[in-house]
Every structure is written in structure tokens, then in C-alpha cells.
Design a protein around this motif. Structure first.
Motif, PDB file in Angstrom:
ATOM      1  N   ALA A   1       0.974  -1.304  -0.034  1.00 43.00           N
ATOM      2  CA  ALA A   1      -0.022   0.077   0.022  1.00 43.00           C
ATOM      3  C   ALA A   1       0.716   1.342   0.097  1.00 43.00           C
ATOM      4  CB  ALA A   1      -0.859  -0.123   0.965  1.00 43.00           C
TER       5      ALA A   1
ATOM      6  N   GLY B   1       2.136   1.665  -3.444  1.00 46.73           N
ATOM      7  CA  GLY B   1       1.031   2.296  -4.252  1.00 46.73           C
ATOM      8  C   GLY B   1       1.009   3.773  -3.961  1.00 46.73           C
ATOM      9  N   MET B   2       0.792   4.318  -2.734  1.00 44.67           N
ATOM     10  CA  MET B   2       0.631   5.560  -2.582  1.00 44.67           C
ATOM     11  C   MET B   2       1.785   6.336  -3.055  1.00 44.67           C
ATOM     12  SD  MET B   2      -1.114   5.940   1.282  1.00 44.67           S
ATOM     13  CE  MET B   2      -0.321   4.520   1.920  1.00 44.67           C
TER      14      MET B   2
ATOM     15  N   ILE C   1      -2.525  -0.461  -4.269  1.00 42.39           N
ATOM     16  CA  ILE C   1      -3.530  -0.040  -2.839  1.00 42.39           C
ATOM     17  C   ILE C   1      -4.546  -0.845  -2.775  1.00 42.39           C
ATOM     18  CG2 ILE C   1      -4.759   1.877  -2.058  1.00 42.39           C
ATOM     19  CD1 ILE C   1      -2.830   3.611  -3.529  1.00 42.39           C
TER      20      ILE C   1
ATOM     21  N   TYR D   1      -5.648  -3.856   0.044  1.00 47.57           N
ATOM     22  CA  TYR D   1      -6.918  -3.843   0.785  1.00 47.57           C
ATOM     23  C   TYR D   1      -7.345  -5.355   0.567  1.00 47.57           C
ATOM     24  CZ  TYR D   1     -11.726  -2.931   2.168  1.00 47.57           C
ATOM     25  OH  TYR D   1     -12.809  -2.878   2.752  1.00 47.57           O
TER      26      TYR D   1
END
Length: 85
Positions: free
Chosen positions: A29, A32-33, A67, A71
Motif C-alpha cells: 500500500a 502504491g501511494m 493499493i 486492501y
């Protein structure tokens, strides 16, 4: 064997390492950010032409996929590329 011994062995067996672990998901994540923020930066900083916008779109899509996959606890497209040099 008493009840305490059973709890210790199941605790160790339940700990995940590698893909699917909480740490792996958080790192995915975070990358991804980072990719999404790099894509936004490319669009803001560079002139509006085909090359930078296309690069930003690809990088942004890879970031968004990472991201979402973090999740959902699935492998992202970026992780399927394989080991890079």
C-alpha cells in the motif's frame, strides 16, 4: 502436554511471513501511494504532452492497483512482474 503448550504452537503457526502478511500488505500500500503521488507530480510539474501524461497514467494505474490489492489481500500487477535487477 498442557493447554499453554497448545496455545504457543498455534500462535507460531498462525504468524504469516511473506505475501499475505500484514507487513507485506502495508509495504504494498505504501508503494502504491508513492506511485500515485509520483503520477500526480508528473502531471503537475511537466507540460501537458502525450509522453508525460501516458507515463503518469501507467504509474498511477500501477499505484492504484497496488493499493486495491493490498486492501483485498491479493497480488498486485507490480508484484507479478518478477524480480527486477
Amino acid at each position: 502436554m498442557n493447554e499453554d503448550d497448545d496455545l504457543e504452537t498455534t500462535d507460531v503457526a498462525d504468524q504469516k511471513t511473506g505475501e499475505g502478511s500484514t507487513t507485506f500488505r502495508l509495504v504494498t500500500a505504501a508503494f502504491g501511494m508513492l506511485f500515485v503521488s509520483v503520477a500526480v507530480t508528473i502531471v503537475v510539474v511537466t507540460e501537458f504532452s502525450v509522453g508525460p501524461v501516458l507515463a503518469a497514467a501507467v504509474i498511477g494505474l500501477l499505484g492504484a492497483d497496488a493499493i486495491v490489492c493490498a486492501y483485498r489481500n491479493t497480488r498486485s500487477l507490480f508484484s507479478r512482474i518478477g524480480p527486477l535487477p
